[in-house]
Design an enzyme around this catalytic site. Structure first.
Site, PDB file in Angstrom:
ATOM      1  CG  ASP A   1      13.028  -3.633   8.011  1.00  6.25           C
ATOM      2  OD1 ASP A   1      13.433  -3.883   8.005  1.00  6.25           O
ATOM      3  OD2 ASP A   1      11.790  -2.420   7.845  1.00  6.25           O
TER       4      ASP A   1
ATOM      5  CG  HIS B   1       1.486  -0.063   6.934  1.00  8.31           C
ATOM      6  ND1 HIS B   1       1.447  -1.374   6.664  1.00  8.31           N
ATOM      7  CD2 HIS B   1       2.669   0.734   6.397  1.00  8.31           C
ATOM      8  CE1 HIS B   1       2.417  -1.034   6.204  1.00  8.31           C
ATOM      9  NE2 HIS B   1       3.290  -0.329   6.481  1.00  8.31           N
TER      10      HIS B   1
ATOM     11  CE1 TYR C   1       9.341   7.962   2.781  1.00  6.06           C
ATOM     12  CE2 TYR C   1      11.397   7.684   0.505  1.00  6.06           C
ATOM     13  CZ  TYR C   1      10.380   6.789   1.844  1.00  6.06           C
ATOM     14  OH  TYR C   1      10.617   5.592   1.940  1.00  6.06           O
ATOM     15  NE  ARG C   2       8.692   4.426  -1.668  1.00  2.65           N
ATOM     16  CZ  ARG C   2       9.007   3.770  -1.254  1.00  2.65           C
ATOM     17  NH1 ARG C   2       9.802   3.989   0.055  1.00  2.65           N
ATOM     18  NH2 ARG C   2       9.262   2.548  -2.037  1.00  2.65           N
TER      19      ARG C   2
ATOM     20  CE1 TYR D   1       5.712   5.561   1.353  1.00  2.00           C
ATOM     21  CE2 TYR D   1       6.988   3.612   1.963  1.00  2.00           C
ATOM     22  CZ  TYR D   1       6.775   5.108   2.253  1.00  2.00           C
ATOM     23  OH  TYR D   1       6.710   5.211   2.776  1.00  2.00           O
TER      24      TYR D   1
HETATM   25  C1  LIG Z   1       5.952  -3.940   6.406  1.00  2.07           C
HETATM   26  C2  LIG Z   1       6.637  -3.073   5.085  1.00  2.07           C
HETATM   27  C3  LIG Z   1       8.203  -2.645   5.062  1.00  2.07           C
HETATM   28  C4  LIG Z   1       8.885  -2.133   4.014  1.00  2.07           C
HETATM   29  N1  LIG Z   1      10.141  -1.329   5.290  1.00  2.07           N
HETATM   30  C5  LIG Z   1      10.701  -0.711   3.256  1.00  2.07           C
HETATM   31  C6  LIG Z   1      11.759  -0.096   3.750  1.00  2.07           C
HETATM   32  O1  LIG Z   1      12.582  -0.411   5.179  1.00  2.07           O
HETATM   33  N2  LIG Z   1      12.678   0.938   2.852  1.00  2.07           N
HETATM   34  C7  LIG Z   1      11.306   0.776   1.544  1.00  2.07           C
HETATM   35  O2  LIG Z   1      12.465   1.701   1.232  1.00  2.07           O
HETATM   36  N3  LIG Z   1      10.833   0.534   1.833  1.00  2.07           N
HETATM   37  C8  LIG Z   1      10.361  -0.255   2.289  1.00  2.07           C
HETATM   38  N4  LIG Z   1       9.000  -0.940   1.924  1.00  2.07           N
HETATM   39  C9  LIG Z   1       8.206  -0.340   1.062  1.00  2.07           C
HETATM   40  C10 LIG Z   1       7.750  -1.718  -0.015  1.00  2.07           C
HETATM   41  O3  LIG Z   1       7.649  -2.575   0.133  1.00  2.07           O
HETATM   42  C11 LIG Z   1       9.223  -0.849  -0.676  1.00  2.07           C
HETATM   43  O4  LIG Z   1      10.244   0.014  -1.042  1.00  2.07           O
HETATM   44  C12 LIG Z   1       9.813  -2.429  -2.292  1.00  2.07           C
HETATM   45  O5  LIG Z   1      10.998  -2.399  -2.634  1.00  2.07           O
HETATM   46  C13 LIG Z   1       9.232  -1.329  -3.518  1.00  2.07           C
HETATM   47  O6  LIG Z   1       8.745  -2.744  -3.988  1.00  2.07           O
HETATM   48  P1  LIG Z   1       9.421  -3.174  -5.251  1.00  2.07           P
HETATM   49  O7  LIG Z   1      10.583  -2.961  -5.285  1.00  2.07           O
HETATM   50  O8  LIG Z   1       9.096  -4.373  -5.515  1.00  2.07           O
HETATM   51  O9  LIG Z   1       8.880  -2.098  -6.296  1.00  2.07           O
HETATM   52  P2  LIG Z   1       8.023  -1.808  -7.811  1.00  2.07           P
HETATM   53  O10 LIG Z   1       6.131  -2.388  -6.951  1.00  2.07           O
HETATM   54  O11 LIG Z   1       8.541  -2.413  -8.292  1.00  2.07           O
HETATM   55  O12 LIG Z   1       8.352  -0.088  -7.630  1.00  2.07           O
HETATM   56  C14 LIG Z   1       8.255   0.863  -7.229  1.00  2.07           C
HETATM   57  C15 LIG Z   1       7.287   1.796  -8.040  1.00  2.07           C
HETATM   58  O13 LIG Z   1       8.149   2.454  -9.133  1.00  2.07           O
HETATM   59  C16 LIG Z   1       7.854   2.564 -10.754  1.00  2.07           C
HETATM   60  N5  LIG Z   1       8.524   1.693 -11.710  1.00  2.07           N
HETATM   61  C17 LIG Z   1       9.259   0.495 -10.417  1.00  2.07           C
HETATM   62  N6  LIG Z   1      10.295  -0.425 -11.922  1.00  2.07           N
HETATM   63  C18 LIG Z   1      10.105   0.484 -12.787  1.00  2.07           C
HETATM   64  C19 LIG Z   1      10.763   0.921 -14.098  1.00  2.07           C
HETATM   65  N7  LIG Z   1      11.623  -0.534 -14.530  1.00  2.07           N
HETATM   66  N8  LIG Z   1      10.834   1.652 -15.279  1.00  2.07           N
HETATM   67  C20 LIG Z   1       9.620   2.845 -14.361  1.00  2.07           C
HETATM   68  N9  LIG Z   1       9.260   2.785 -13.468  1.00  2.07           N
HETATM   69  C21 LIG Z   1       9.390   1.719 -12.559  1.00  2.07           C
HETATM   70  C22 LIG Z   1       6.576   2.088 -10.436  1.00  2.07           C
HETATM   71  O14 LIG Z   1       5.616   3.294 -11.063  1.00  2.07           O
HETATM   72  C23 LIG Z   1       5.930   1.622  -9.235  1.00  2.07           C
HETATM   73  O15 LIG Z   1       4.928   1.360  -8.283  1.00  2.07           O
HETATM   74  C24 LIG Z   1       8.097  -1.473   2.999  1.00  2.07           C
HETATM   75  C25 LIG Z   1       6.357  -2.037   3.084  1.00  2.07           C
HETATM   76  C26 LIG Z   1       6.196  -2.672   3.687  1.00  2.07           C
HETATM   77  C27 LIG Z   1       4.541  -3.629   3.731  1.00  2.07           C
END
Ligand SMILES: Cc1cc2nc3c(=O)[nH]c(=O)nc-3n(C[C@H](O)[C@H](O)[C@H](O)COP(=O)(O)OP(=O)(O)OC[C@H]3O[C@@H](n4cnc5c(N)ncnc54)[C@H](O)[C@@H]3O)c2cc1C
Length: 549
Positions: A151, A410, A496-497, A92
């Site tokens: 995950d 992906h 949704y996203r 994403y």
């Molecule tokens: C193989 C695989 C499996 C996955 N499985 C899942 C799953 O089971 N469920 C799921 O939900 N996702 C999944 N994901 C997607 C993703 O990896 C996760 O959602 C991950 O937790 C998001 O990254 P993060 O928590 O570091 O958020 P970040 O990358 O830090 O933030 C996400 C977005 O939110 C905004 N943001 C972040 N922090 C702030 C802040 N403090 N203030 C304002 N805006 C902010 C930014 O725009 C940012 O791009 C998967 C991805 C892969 C590759």
């Protein structure tokens, strides 16, 4: 210096970077090619093309005051900022900005677990806290509490929840934004706002009551560009006593309709509180846990035809169900056994031919060995079913005997559809035709994806498009994705996203009332962020000075 924010001259950019360095220390402002490259999205669908979304620099504050100061400096020089928590948003957008040239505000140093309240089952964390960190803090405290994690465990409760992420355990805890309670936000003008009861100085119920007096504002800070979140509270689940997982199997195509209806009844009445998992052994659907891969040539040949009665007959003869649903329940041992007995009765009275298999029965806390054992053979699920963060999901995309030619990542086309068998059939038909029309490779089973039932009352399709690092193929896939968004919208399904590459397209699909949703978001944006410094373009919300006609 890699690139400049658009419209900003080198003198102003250097001045801003200098003031960032005075605020956080020179070690925490990143400008070298090598450092800034770490903020590229490794799964970017633009990789290698001129359109790739790139950061110009990054800055890593350690406190709320430093975040406020960064925001004030950005306003002074009109520097676009892009906040990330742990920056692991692969699929994403990773940690790359929506608007190329933005300075990433990397909140990894703000990594304190501020509070764990076992009596009320709540916590308060900073953005740099990962799921691993929160899990470890709970273990160290010896609290009998569960987190709910996605995950990959290296992401953060705050980043994941802000992007409407989801997990795998009990009921509403799977909805990470829905189970947050209280936020602290640095607004685009540098002021600090606390939502909910946090508005009362010295509040005693900030993590306990989700509303404030007046409008509930929390939602406008998720998937948005209205502020930088510096603290967030979450509700945690008290560790349940036991868990059981059972499987219902049905043998006719149309049985999916009552199968989903009974599953919804069980979920909506909290008789089963785990994440139900739909599968199709007969269609060999991805993610189905029913025996091993089947290479019977008769089966393969039948799947190439549209002779459904013959396929159903084959399934019955070989005991390969058309559909299965895993029903997971957490709670006291006697209670969940009684709940399963009731669930079984409900399925049997709706689908007399249904068969049942009793699966795993566990009591908590698990031993490490039990966790390992449960994980074995699972594509998704496994330890995350028990709120234990890990990274084993990456086995599905790394080189394995099942995946000898892994791609470079992906991104998901992920529309929400109604949680009914009819809607699943309709979406399957629509997207199978769309895949053919767009020249996208579709799975042989003719159904693009079985929905995930993370949410209680809706279903989510997750259709992965591969990042190939072949510029031409990636370009074609991007344009196919945009078409899929339009086709979904024509059927009343919104996403949704989505990754930054498609955020304008997805927002365009939410066009009710002459795009009143986007116009309302823009009105808020213009009022609170007149210089357009926070995440320009996020979720299709552009500040006035960058808005296209
Ligand atoms: C193989 C695989 C499996 C996955 N499985 C899942 C799953 O089971 N469920 C799921 O939900 N996702 C999944 N994901 C997607 C993703 O990896 C996760 O959602 C991950 O937790 C998001 O990254 P993060 O928590 O570091 O958020 P970040 O990358 O830090 O933030 C996400 C977005 O939110 C905004 N943001 C972040 N922090 C702030 C802040 N403090 N203030 C304002 N805006 C902010 C930014 O725009 C940012 O791009 C998967 C991805 C892969 C590759």
């Amino acid at each position: 210096m890699p690139i400049l924010p658009p419209g900003i001259n080198e003198t102003d950019f250097s001045a801003a970077l200098g003031q960032f360095a005075e605020t956080v220390g020179t070690n925490w402002v990143f400008t070298s090619d090598e450092d800034v490259a770490l903020y590229r999205d490794a799964y970017s669908p633009f990789w290698g093309s001129d359109e790739e979304k790139l950061a110009s620099a990054a800055v890593a504050p350690e406190s709320v005051e430093e975040v406020q100061q960064i925001v004030r400096i950005a306003n002074r020089y009109r520097i676009p900022l892009y906040p990330i928590s742990t920056g692991k948003n692969y699929g994403y957008g990773g940690s790359a900005p929506v608007h190329s040239g933005s300075v990433v505000v990397d909140l990894k140093r703000m990594n304190r677990v501020l509070e764990i309240d076992e009596r009320n089952a709540t916590c308060l964390v900073e953005p740099g806290v990962s799921y691993f960190d929160l899990y470890n803090a709970i273990q160290e405290k010896g609290a009998k509490l569960w987190i709910d994690c996605p995950d990959p465990g290296w992401g953060s409760p705050i980043g994941n929840a802000l992007d409407h992420g989801l997990g795998y355990t009990i009921g509403h805890f799977r909805d990470h934004f829905g189970s947050h309670c209280g936020m602290e936000v640095v607004l685009p003008n540098g002021e600090v706002l606390r939502t909910g009861p946090g508005g009362v100085p010295g509040s005693k119920t900030w993590q306990q009551y989700q509303y404030a007096f007046g409008p509930q504002l929390d939602g406008i800070f998720s998937q948005s560009n209205f502020g930088i979140v510096t603290k967030m509270g979450f509700w945690l689940a008290p560790e349940p006593e036991a868990f059981r997982e059972d499987t219902v199997a049905v043998y006719n195509h149309d049985d999916l309709i009552p199968l989903v209806d009974v599953t919804s009844y069980l979920t909506n009445s909290s008789i089963s509180n785990g994440l139900p998992g739909l599968g199709s052994p007969l269609l060999r659907a991805i993610g189905t846990s029913w025996g091993g891969p089947d290479s019977d040539p008769e089966h393969i040949a039948l799947l190439q035809t549209s002779d459904r009665p013959a396929l159903e007959r084959y399934g019955r003869e070989k005991n390969i169900p058309y559909w299965t649903c895993n029903i997971k329940t957490y709670g006291p041992k006697e209670v969940i056994n009684a709940q399963w007995a009731h669930a079984r009765e409900k399925f049997a009275s709706s689908i007399p031919e249904a068969t049942f298999t009793e699966g795993e029965k566990l009591e908590f806390p698990l031993t490490y060995e039990q966790g390992e054992e449960y994980q074995q053979g699972r594509i998704a699920g496994g330890r995350v079913d028990f709120g234990i963060p890990n990274l084993s999901i990456f086995q599905i995309i790394s080189r394995t005997p099942w995946n000898p030619d892994p791609k470079f990542g992906h991104y998901y086309f992920s529309p929400m559809i109604p949680k009914t068998g009819e809607a699943i059939f309709e979406a399957s038909k629509v997207f199978t035709e769309a895949y053919d029309q767009l020249g996208l490779p579709r799975p042989p089973q003719g159904i693009t994806s079985l929905p995930a039932l993370y949410y209680q009352r809706s279903a989510m399709l997750l259709m992965a498009l591969q990042v190939t690092r072949n510029v031409e193929v990636d370009r074609k896939n991007r344009s196919a994705f945009k078409e899929l968004v339009k086709i979904a919208a024509e059927h009343g399904w919104g996403e949704y996203r989505t990754p930054p590459a498609f955020q304008d397209d997805v927002m365009n699909a939410y066009s009710f009332g002459n795009n009143s949703l986007r116009r309302f978001n823009e009105t808020i944006k213009d009022a609170i962020d007149p210089n357009g410094i926070i995440s320009p373009g996020k979720s299709g919300i552009w500040p006035k000075n960058m808005r296209k006609a």
